[in-house]
Design a protein around this motif. Structure first.
Motif, PDB file in Angstrom:
ATOM      1  N   PHE A 166      -4.159  -7.092 -23.592  1.00 38.08           N
ATOM      2  CA  PHE A 166      -3.714  -6.469 -22.316  1.00 38.08           C
ATOM      3  C   PHE A 166      -4.735  -5.664 -22.172  1.00 38.08           C
ATOM      4  O   PHE A 166      -4.539  -5.193 -20.692  1.00 38.08           O
ATOM      5  N   TYR A 168       2.891  -7.626 -20.050  1.00 38.44           N
ATOM      6  CA  TYR A 168       2.307  -6.704 -19.566  1.00 38.44           C
ATOM      7  C   TYR A 168       3.806  -5.481 -18.428  1.00 38.44           C
ATOM      8  O   TYR A 168       2.997  -4.751 -18.458  1.00 38.44           O
ATOM      9  N   LEU A 196      -0.750 -13.217 -21.578  1.00 31.31           N
ATOM     10  CA  LEU A 196       0.422 -12.698 -21.828  1.00 31.31           C
ATOM     11  C   LEU A 196       1.831 -13.250 -20.673  1.00 31.31           C
ATOM     12  O   LEU A 196       1.900 -13.158 -19.611  1.00 31.31           O
ATOM     13  N   LYS A 227       1.853  -3.156 -11.660  1.00 35.67           N
ATOM     14  CA  LYS A 227       0.661  -2.209 -12.206  1.00 35.67           C
ATOM     15  C   LYS A 227       0.985  -0.875 -11.082  1.00 35.67           C
ATOM     16  O   LYS A 227       1.280   0.441 -12.029  1.00 35.67           O
ATOM     17  N   THR A 252      -3.310 -14.793 -17.817  1.00 34.59           N
ATOM     18  CA  THR A 252      -4.187 -13.241 -19.035  1.00 34.59           C
ATOM     19  C   THR A 252      -3.511 -13.570 -19.927  1.00 34.59           C
ATOM     20  O   THR A 252      -3.741 -12.700 -20.708  1.00 34.59           O
ATOM     21  N   ILE A 310      -0.073  -9.452 -10.295  1.00 36.23           N
ATOM     22  CA  ILE A 310      -0.952  -8.222 -11.804  1.00 36.23           C
ATOM     23  C   ILE A 310      -1.043  -6.512 -11.399  1.00 36.23           C
ATOM     24  O   ILE A 310      -0.227  -5.555 -11.634  1.00 36.23           O
TER      25      ILE A 310
END
Length: 571
Positions: free
Chosen positions: A420, A563, A558, A523, A556, A519
């Motif tokens: 991460f 995440y 993950l 975020k 990633t 992603i």
């Protein structure tokens, strides 16, 4: 044949008389027709629709689009009152399209709000939340503070259902602050402002009771009690009695709770069957708490018999069935107790949508524990010690399994936290989104694009950039054929240019764009993070959560859920 002809004549006769009835009815005033709609809305769908159609016909004659929508909405509301939820949802969607077509902004938002509420019954919580977010965006587009607050409070209700009560409280507190500081204008009268404060305070009181913070709950009851009946819109004073009753019940002041519940229903009496079964539940649970088991089972059973629960409502009856099962168990009617306990478990299963095998195992343990208890009461055998041993053995096994899971969890967590941090560093370092994940394929179908004319190559690259800006890659229809068609080229040239320019094949190119988009949006977008993985997957162009998770983890290292959790911790 004779019977068939007769049937057709009867249908034609009914249609003609209904049409005439609507035509004659439509010459009355809007208020008169509306009185008929309200009179039959809860009890007779056909009469309500006849009146509503007359209302619509009158509106069309007078070129009154807003009242035409009012008539259409009356049909949706009557379907809902009579628990025809699918029909209500379909009608609400039509109403929304009607409002959109005629640029009726407030009616469009009202239709969407109503349609959103229905999704919990006709679809699922995830879809409902998406509709609420659509409402929020629409309210922001139309600069409507009123519907923005409606959307926020509806999102808070979904958070309550999901168990995130604290977040729901924070949203409602902000909404309460908005109305407490709102000045009177053409949209908000003082009464409507006070009524909103009363309603939000009621929900805040309930949320704090859910967290077992009774003192905080009482503070919000006091907010409602500052108003008198004349300060509030019709029926809103009932919120004060309902909230006080819940607190009294929590504090085991059952006689006072019962009086307050009676006041709650006396303030705003209604023939709506949903209110009646709610009344049966509240009074029945008090009688149960006071030890009046026979009376409790009679009240709860009558409420249930009068209501006739539909299949789509079974998932919302968990508490009702649990109380009824307990009342019958205490009266010694073990057959009925077992029947309703099974319905309680089924309702619970539907409500929580258990997917995890461990949770299902716990559910089976709960079922087995109840059966053991009933069997021990029937046979009057005291197997308490053996039952305790069984529980201790089960607990020991669970602890051993948990220890093993925890060891693996912490090991994986440490590795994932490192990945991460690496991903965050990539995000920070990237000047453009496509620099975060930029996969290169070793095996390419067409490494060389020399046979593609330079002007066509540039045309393809420009077309790809244009489609990227339009976020076409988020659509599930995004394929090499459709992309080539949109750019105005063929799939062979498209593949060669992508292979040589990007160093990857078409599928990798699209997956990279989607994962980079996911992603960054996860975020930066708080609401997007509250979506289910399935909804996120569909939002970014995948048909299934499995496909999205597979590519997200491949790129990633993950899982999307990890995440999202880590992003929430740093947000």
């Amino acid at each position: 044949m004779k019977f068939f002809c007769s049937a057709i004549l009867i249908v034609l006769s009914i249609s003609t008389s209904l049409s005439q009835s609507e035509g004659e009815f439509s010459h009355l005033s809007f208020d008169s027709i509306n009185d008929t709609i309200h009179k039959y809305s809860y009890t007779d769908v056909d009469r309500t629709i006849t009146a509503a159609n007359a209302y619509i016909l009158k509106s069309q004659r007078e070129n009154d689009l807003i009242n035409e929508w009012v008539g259409l909405n009356a049909i949706a509301v009557s379907y809902y009152h009579n628990r025809m939820f699918k029909e209500s949802s379909e009608q609400s969607e039509k109403n929304m399209h009607f409002a959109q077509k005629h640029n009726l902004r407030e009616q469009e938002m009202e239709s969407l709000a109503y349609l959103s509420d229905l999704q919990l019954v006709v679809s699922d919580v995830s879809t409902q939340l998406e509709y609420y977010e659509d409402l929020l965006q629409l309210a922001e587009t139309y600069k409507s503070n009123f519907y923005k607050q409606i959307a926020y409070n509806k999102i808070a209700s979904v958070l309550d259902v999901s168990g995130d009560t604290r977040k729901a409280i924070n949203i409602r507190k902000k909404s309460l602050d908005f109305f407490e500081n709102k000045t009177v204008d053409s949209t908000f009268t003082q009464k409507s402002i006070n009524s909103k404060i009363a309603m939000i305070s009621f929900y805040l009181s309930n949320s704090y009771l859910e967290l077992e913070k009774v003192d905080s709950a009482k503070l919000y009851v006091d907010k409602i009690k500052q108003f008198s009946e004349k300060d509030l819109d019709t029926c809103y004073m009932a919120f004060s009695y309902a909230a006080e009753a819940e607190i009294a019940y929590t504090e085991k002041r059952f006689k006072e709770a019962k009086k307050l519940y009676h006041k709650y229903f006396d303030v705003c009496p209604t023939e709506y069957d949903l209110i009646k079964i709610n009344y049966a539940y509240l009074i029945g649970k008090i009688e149960l708490a006071e030890g009046n088991y026979h009376l409790s089972s009679e009240i709860l059973q009558k409420g249930l018999d009068d209501y006739n629960v539909t299949s789509v409502e079974e998932g919302f009856m968990k508490d009702y069935y649990e109380k009824l099962a307990e009342a019958y168990k205490q009266t010694g009617n073990f057959e009925r107790a077992s029947f309703y306990f099974e319905k309680y478990l089924t309702s619970k299963e539907k409500q929580t949508e258990l997917k995890d095998s461990a949770k299902k195992s716990l559910l089976e343990n709960e079922r087995e524990a109840f059966r053991n208890e009933v069997n021990s009461l029937i046979t009057e055998k005291e197997n308490k010690q053996s039952y305790l041993n069984y529980l201790m053995l089960s607990a020991s096994l669970v602890i051993l399994i948990l220890l093993f899971v925890l060891l693996r969890f912490y090991k994986n967590k440490k590795a994932n936290e490192f990945k991460f941090e690496q991903l965050l560093a990539k995000i920070e370092a990237a000047k453009q989104s496509d620099e975060i994940i930029d996969t290169k394929d070793e095996d390419l179908e067409e490494k060389n694009s020399n046979d593609v004319p330079e002007d066509i190559k540039q045309h393809i690259l420009d077309g790809l950039k244009k489609l990227e800006k339009q976020e076409y890659f988020l659509k599930q229809e995004c394929s090499s054929y459709n992309v080539a068609k949109k750019i105005g080229t063929n799939t062979s040239y498209l593949s060669k240019v992508i292979n040589s320019h990007y160093g990857k094949n078409f599928n990798t190119y699209i997956n990279d764009l989607r994962i980079n988009y996911a992603i960054l949006r996860l975020k930066n977008d708080v609401i997007f993070r509250s979506y289910s993985i399935q909804s996120i997957a569909e939002e970014v162009g995948y048909k299934s959560a499995d496909s999205f998770t597979k590519y997200f983890k491949k790129d990633t290292g993950l899982n999307p859920s990890f995440y999202i959790k880590e992003i929430k911790n740093i947000a």
